[in-house]
Design a protein around this motif. Structure first.
Motif, PDB file in Angstrom:
ATOM      1  N   SER A  62       0.406  -1.522   0.586  1.00  0.00           N
ATOM      2  CA  SER A  62      -0.581   0.009  -0.441  1.00  0.00           C
ATOM      3  C   SER A  62       0.908   1.372  -0.072  1.00  0.00           C
ATOM      4  O   SER A  62       0.531   2.269   0.899  1.00  0.00           O
ATOM      5  CB  SER A  62      -1.125  -0.248   1.187  1.00  0.00           C
ATOM      6  N   VAL A  63       1.676   1.305  -0.641  1.00  0.00           N
ATOM      7  CA  VAL A  63       2.825   2.385  -0.775  1.00  0.00           C
ATOM      8  C   VAL A  63       2.100   3.584  -1.228  1.00  0.00           C
ATOM      9  O   VAL A  63       1.758   3.456  -2.782  1.00  0.00           O
ATOM     10  CB  VAL A  63       4.403   1.744  -1.607  1.00  0.00           C
ATOM     11  N   PRO A  64       1.870   4.930  -1.441  1.00  0.00           N
ATOM     12  CA  PRO A  64       0.770   5.742  -1.363  1.00  0.00           C
ATOM     13  C   PRO A  64       2.114   6.304  -3.295  1.00  0.00           C
ATOM     14  O   PRO A  64       1.770   7.428  -2.932  1.00  0.00           O
ATOM     15  CB  PRO A  64       0.836   6.700  -0.997  1.00  0.00           C
ATOM     16  N   ILE A  65       2.461   5.550  -4.280  1.00  0.00           N
ATOM     17  CA  ILE A  65       2.647   6.456  -5.499  1.00  0.00           C
ATOM     18  C   ILE A  65       1.864   5.707  -6.244  1.00  0.00           C
ATOM     19  O   ILE A  65       1.818   4.141  -6.470  1.00  0.00           O
ATOM     20  CB  ILE A  65       4.043   5.504  -5.183  1.00  0.00           C
ATOM     21  N   ALA A  66       2.274   6.048  -7.340  1.00  0.00           N
ATOM     22  CA  ALA A  66       1.935   6.026  -8.649  1.00  0.00           C
ATOM     23  C   ALA A  66       2.683   4.611  -9.420  1.00  0.00           C
ATOM     24  O   ALA A  66       3.435   4.781  -9.195  1.00  0.00           O
ATOM     25  CB  ALA A  66       1.738   7.091  -9.540  1.00  0.00           C
ATOM     26  N   GLY A  67       1.324   3.596  -9.834  1.00  0.00           N
ATOM     27  CA  GLY A  67       2.406   2.594 -10.383  1.00  0.00           C
ATOM     28  C   GLY A  67       1.765   1.272 -10.197  1.00  0.00           C
ATOM     29  O   GLY A  67       1.104   1.406  -9.540  1.00  0.00           O
ATOM     30  N   ILE A  68       2.009  -0.127 -10.521  1.00  0.00           N
ATOM     31  CA  ILE A  68       1.329  -1.034 -10.826  1.00  0.00           C
ATOM     32  C   ILE A  68       2.258  -1.867  -9.684  1.00  0.00           C
ATOM     33  O   ILE A  68       3.036  -2.196 -11.077  1.00  0.00           O
ATOM     34  CB  ILE A  68       0.475  -1.427 -12.029  1.00  0.00           C
ATOM     35  N   PHE A  69       2.139  -2.438  -8.919  1.00  0.00           N
ATOM     36  CA  PHE A  69       2.495  -2.908  -8.316  1.00  0.00           C
ATOM     37  C   PHE A  69       2.188  -3.650  -6.670  1.00  0.00           C
ATOM     38  O   PHE A  69       1.635  -3.788  -6.327  1.00  0.00           O
ATOM     39  CB  PHE A  69       4.300  -2.552  -7.934  1.00  0.00           C
ATOM     40  N   ASP A  70       3.271  -5.333  -7.015  1.00  0.00           N
ATOM     41  CA  ASP A  70       2.388  -5.086  -5.087  1.00  0.00           C
ATOM     42  C   ASP A  70       2.838  -4.942  -3.942  1.00  0.00           C
ATOM     43  O   ASP A  70       2.519  -4.667  -2.924  1.00  0.00           O
ATOM     44  CB  ASP A  70       2.718  -7.205  -5.728  1.00  0.00           C
ATOM     45  N   ASN A  71       4.229  -4.927  -3.976  1.00  0.00           N
ATOM     46  CA  ASN A  71       4.608  -4.193  -2.601  1.00  0.00           C
ATOM     47  C   ASN A  71       6.461  -3.379  -3.301  1.00  0.00           C
ATOM     48  O   ASN A  71       7.265  -3.533  -4.703  1.00  0.00           O
ATOM     49  CB  ASN A  71       5.006  -5.315  -1.539  1.00  0.00           C
ATOM     50  N   VAL A  72       6.644  -3.106  -2.131  1.00  0.00           N
ATOM     51  CA  VAL A  72       7.805  -2.744  -2.585  1.00  0.00           C
ATOM     52  C   VAL A  72       8.689  -3.343  -1.128  1.00  0.00           C
ATOM     53  O   VAL A  72       8.697  -3.255  -0.463  1.00  0.00           O
ATOM     54  CB  VAL A  72       8.652  -0.966  -2.466  1.00  0.00           C
TER      55      VAL A  72
END
Length: 111
Positions: free
Chosen positions: A93-103
């Motif tokens: 739930s990282v508040p950045i634009a993009g499509i990903f599961d996690n960092v």
């Protein structure tokens, strides 16, 4: 291990929190040091889990890199018998634009 934390740079992260997962790999020469079936010859996974859970519950940082580095130091201080430790921390739930599961970040240290 999964935890709800309030680590992050953005106000939403500090207010709402988010899920993180932590993997902990420990280097300990069980081949030579564990000779019987007694817990005192090894490192208790339950104790390590409690150490990590307590640390994460009581420390909040802007950066998960800071969380990782400080947790790494805490684990070496608490378990000086370990030869090395590797931590991987995944943040959801990282508040950045993009499509990903996690960092995810990884830190490692050794004696």
């Amino acid at each position: 291990m999964a935890f709800n934390t309030y680590n992050g740079v953005f106000a939403e992260e500090k207010k709402l929190g988010q899920k993180i997962e932590i993997d902990c790999e420990m280097d300990y020469p069980i081949e030579t040091l564990v000779r019987t079936d007694e817990l005192d010859e090894t490192v208790s996974y339950a104790d390590v889990y409690e150490t990590i859970a307590e640390f994460v519950a009581h420390h909040n940082y802007n950066l998960i890199e800071s969380l990782a580095n400080n947790l790494l130091r805490e684990l070496f201080k608490t378990y000086p018998m370990l030869d090395g430790i590797r931590l991987r921390i995944r943040k959801y739930s990282v508040p950045i634009a993009g499509i990903f599961d996690n960092v995810e970040i990884e830190v490692a240290g050794s004696k």
